[in-house]
Structures are given as structure tokens and as C-alpha cells.
Design an enzyme around this catalytic site. Structure first.
Site, PDB file in Angstrom:
ATOM      1  CD  GLU A   1      36.843  46.053  37.963  1.00  0.00           C
ATOM      2  OE1 GLU A   1      37.908  45.923  38.328  1.00  0.00           O
ATOM      3  OE2 GLU A   1      36.068  45.201  37.189  1.00  0.00           O
ATOM      4  CD  GLU A   2      35.141  42.453  35.566  1.00  0.00           C
ATOM      5  OE1 GLU A   2      36.379  42.538  35.178  1.00  0.00           O
ATOM      6  OE2 GLU A   2      35.052  41.689  36.607  1.00  0.00           O
TER       7      GLU A   2
END
Length: 504
Positions: free
Chosen positions: A321-322
Site C-alpha cells: 500500500e505504501e
């Protein structure tokens, strides 16, 4: 013993080669979920099972998992590719596997691009712009050495080749706007630039990502509108501005993993789906972001085993996600159209325990999103109001893992407790805490550890997650039917965020 039993169990399932276990795992806390006789799920009963002591015990175990990365990164982290993230995946898998046959559990491997900037420096006209930040997924400067060149002002927004003059051995100076930062960097490289600086055309600093790497990307920085102003003035008057750029960075493609767990019972044609991301940024252990969401889902999944469900419940822990919502994007991209239609809604739970929290609801309306998004938003509103809690709306702008779902016709929404935004005086009156301070002062920092959790916010957030699961696991009565999805039709205009960083 726990590790040995897990390895044997996986071997029996034919999956032992698919999971890479670290040499050791911390002692995983025993969370009581003794099943006597299951009854049909109901919200009030499931909420009563949420114990903040269980959540805190899980947080301590997760922080210990993050410590496996210290040898490589010199601090605890759960960034993808690290021992800390691999340990996180093992922790999630072992927890769900330990619940018996209540869930089908699967691992979905996918390629992910990850980057790291070890050192950087930008000097313009003998000054060091204080706001200068490397873009995410930036390549290094040539030979990882400083490069020298005058600034070359790019016309318009640097979104077309015609905007770029000959920039051979120059540093491109480009306005933010219209197209992704990656496009600007790529075109700068094609024009011969040795580096690029993207300046904000709105107030404030600029932190973004170049996204998917291309061979023409060059080392790229972002700077604020204030820092850019004097150089723009000089360039527009025909004056020369010399610069030095230095970037020691790497961009790699690795393999990482989503974990999906779905109840074995319940109508598989009508699934309620919810997710959190399992990774952190490189800078810290990410116990609030998004260890809190990860562990809330684990706790709800654990306590749900005490009940029967009418509709299937599908939990997801996304990786990457990051780095730009990589795991959730991949999951939806390979989801066949008939399987897409079985997902009645997707709920995103990212950062549930902000220390200076506000109860935040994504302002997902049916006018701008797949029909059903607003009904989910209203469920959150009703929960807070019925419990006498204040709430606020935040933009539904692509900053978390709901993005791919709503772009592919699946209703979505979620809650949060705040990230780097600053709490206002009005919000201090609504939620307590301290005005003028970030909702999470340790956002994307080393201090996002076990001490960075507000247990009151975390307990209420997890109770609301339980309520959302119980409501739709019981019935979709009154919830809009899914509309037909032909292929992968993207909805709406491109979003300026794709994950926590700007991408355009």
C-alpha cells in the site's frame, strides 16, 4: 513449537513452499475466542467481544515482528521486502490458520516495485531549498554522484514533449499539475535533463511519487511554491540559475503477498469484503499505520468464529500500500468480472488508533461512486450518532486501498482516525486531544510504535468494524444490488493521490 506446527500444517496443505518463515516468531498472544455453540451473528454481541487488551497484546507482538528488520535497516520497519514485513505476513497467516476450518485462507503473490533513497541533496543558486524532498521511486543521479547543470524552465505543466526545450545537461524545472509526476520526469529525461525538480503550484511543500519506473525517469525532487518563487522569477527574466543535484537511491522489483481469508459458510454470491494494509513505510514500524487496521481485522476475524453468517465475509491484508496501493490494485485487476459482482461492497480500515484522533468517515456518495457507497457511509454515521460520538467527513480521494474497488464498480467506503493533517480548534472541542497538532504526530516516522496508539479510539474503531461486518454478514436487505460490470470499466476522473503520496 508454534513454528514447527505451522510448517507441518502448511506442508500438509501443499503450501509449505509458498511461505517463507523467519527463523523465529515472537510469542503470539492467546486471544480467547472459545466457541461453545454458534449462533447467528448480531452486531451487539460481536461488539461486546472487542477487548482493547487483546488489541494491545497484538500490537506488542507486531512491534516485536518489526524488530526483525533492525539488522538490515538499523531500526524496526515492516516495509515490503523486509524481514519485518515477511514476519507480519507469517503472523497474519498463522493467526487465521489457527482458527481452524472457519476460513479458507490463500496467499496471492504479485510483483511490487519498491524504492529507497539513502541520501539526497539539492542546491539551487548556492542555496539549499528547505522543502526539497526526493520523489518516491526516484532513480539515482548518474553513477550515484552529484550532477551539475543550470535550471531549464519547462513550459506549461510539462505534460507534452513540446513543453520541453533541449535540456541536455540541465536540471528540468517543472510546475506541478495536469499529469502524473512520473510523466514529467520521463519527458525531462527524454529531453536530456540530468535531474528534475517539480515545484508546487499550490501552497505548501510537495511530496509525491513517480509511480511505475521507466528507463527515462531521472532523479526527481519536489519543492514548495515558496522555495520555487525566487528561481522562477530569475528564469522568467532570462537569468541563469545553476544547480547541483545528488541522489543515492535504488528502485527494485520484488515479490510480495496479499493474504485473503473468506468464511467457509455464508452465501458466496454475496460477499462483504474488508481490508487493511500489512506493510509500513521504510522509516518506521507502522504500528498505527496500518498495524492498527491489520490487527483490528485479525481481532474481528477471530471473534467472528463464534457465529454463523448468512453472507460470506472476506478479509484482506494488502501488501505494498505504501508504494502506491500495489496489492489492492493487483487483486482487483485479476478479479474476473463474475467474481467482481459477488463483492457487494468493500470497506477500508487504515489507521484506527491515531493518538490525537478524530473519528473520520470517508465522504463516499452515490453521485460520485458506485451505488451503495453512500449507504455504507450512512451506516458509519448512524453508529457514531447512536453511541453519542462526534464524527467528521474526509475526502474519498484515492489515498487508500478502496481506490481500485470503486474504479471497478464495487461500492466502497471506510473510516480513519487521521494522519498528517492538523487538528483544528473545533475538532479539539469535538474529539478532545490538542488543536494545532497532527492527528498522528508520528505518521510515517520511527516513533509510530506501541506508544503511538490511542486505545479509546482503537476500541471504538474496532467495534465499528465489527458492526459493519455483522450488519452485512447477516443481511444485505435494503442495500443496493450490484450493477453489471463489463470488464474493467474505470469510473470517474483520475485521482491526484494513489496511496499516501501525490502522484500528479
Amino acid at each position: 513449537m508454534v513454528l514447527a506446527k505451522l510448517t507441518v500444517a502448511l506442508a500438509l496443505l501443499g503450501e509449505a513452499s509458498a511461505i517463507q518463515l523467519p527463523l523465529s516468531l515472537p510469542k503470539i498472544p492467546h486471544i480467547p475466542n472459545a466457541v461453545t455453540e454458534r449462533k447467528l451473528v448480531d452486531s451487539a454481541s460481536l461488539q461486546e467481544r472487542i477487548d482493547p487488551d487483546n488489541l494491545l497484546a497484538r500490537a506488542k507482538a507486531l512491534f516485536e515482528v518489526a524488530g526483525a528488520s533492525v539488522d538490515e535497516y538499523n531500526h524496526p520497519t515492516r516495509v515490503i521486502g523486509s524481514e519485518g514485513h515477511r514476519g507480519t505476513l507469517d503472523y497474519i497467516y498463522e493467526t487465521i490458520h489457527g482458527l481452524g476450518d472457519y476460513y479458507h485462507i490463500s496467499r496471492q503473490d504479485f510483483p511490487a516495485v519498491t524504492g529507497n533513497v539513502y541520501e539526497s541533496r539539492l542546491v539551487l543558486a548556492h542555496d539549499v531549498p528547505k522543502s526539497a524532498q526526493p520523489m518516491g521511486l526516484t532513480p539515482p543521479t548518474k553513477d550515484r554522484q552529484p550532477v551539475y547543470g543550470s535550471l531549464g524552465l519547462v513550459s506549461n505543466f510539462g505534460c507534452a514533449e513540446s513543453d520541453f526545450p533541449d535540456l541536455t545537461n540541465k536540471i528540468a524545472f517543472i510546475s506541478r499539475g495536469t499529469c502524473p509526476f512520473g510523466t514529467k520526469s520521463e519527458l525531462a529525461g527524454k529531453a536530456g535533463a540530468v535531474a528534475a525538480v517539480v515545484y508546487n503550484n499550490e501552497e505548501g511543500p510537495l511530496s509525491g511519487t513517480l509511480g511505475t519506473p521507466t528507463p527515462d525517469h531521472v532523479a526527481t525532487f519536489g519543492i514548495s511554491d515558496k522555495d520555487a518563487a525566487p528561481y522562477l522569477k530569475q528564469l522568467r527574466h532570462g537569468e541563469n540559475v545553476d544547480g547541483i543535484a545528488y541522489m543515492d537511491a535504488v528502485v527494485n522489483t520484488i515479490t510480495t503477498t496479499n493474504i485473503i481469508a473468506q468464511t467457509t459458510e455464508g452465501d458466496s454470491e454475496n460477499c462483504v469484503m474488508l481490508g487493511a494494509h500489512s506493510d509500513s513505510v521504510e522509516a518506521g514500524p507502522g504500528i498505527n499505520d496500518d498495524g492498527s487496521g491489520t490487527l483490528s481485522l485479525l481481532e474481528v476475524a477471530t471473534q467472528l468464529t463464534n457465529y454463523h453468517v448468512n453472507n460470506c465475509v472476506r478479509f484482506a491484508w494488502w501488501a505494498g500500500e505504501e508504494e502506491g496501493l500495489l496489492g489492492s490494485d493487483y487483486y482487483v485487476s485479476v478479479l474476473p468480472a463474475d467474481e467482481n459482482r459477488k463483492v457487494r461492497l468493500f470497506m477500508d480500515y487504515d489507521m484506527m488508533a491515531g493518538p490525537n484522533f478524530a473519528y473520520q468517515i470517508y465522504n463516499a456518495t452515490n453521485a460520485a461512486n458506485p451505488v451503495g457507497s453512500e449507504e455504507l457511509r450512512d451506516l458509519y454515521i448512524d453508529f457514531y450518532e447512536s453511541n453519542g460520538l462526534n464524527y467528521m467527513f474526509i475526502p474519498f480521494d484515492g489515498r487508500s486501498d478502496y481506490d481500485a474497488f470503486i474504479k471497478n464498480g464495487i461500492p466502497g467506503g471506510g473510516i480513519a482516525t487521521g494522519a498528517e493533517g492538523i487538528k483544528s480548534k473545533e475538532e479539539e472541542e469535538m474529539f478532545g486531544g490538542q488543536a494545532g497538532v497532527a492527528y498522528d504526530p508520528c505518521y510515517h516516522q520511527l516513533c509510530d510504535d506501541v506508544s503511538n496508539l490511542n486505545l479509546t479510539a482503537w476500541e471504538w474503531s474496532t467495534k465499528l468494524i465489527s458492526h459493519s461486518v455483522a450488519t452485512y454478514a447477516l443481511s444485505f436487505d435494503g442495500f443496493p444490488e450490484r450493477t453489471e460490470v463489463e470488464g474493467k470499466t474505470l469510473l470517474g476522473a483520475p485521482t491526484k493521490y494513489h496511496g499516501h503520496l501525490l502522484h500528479m
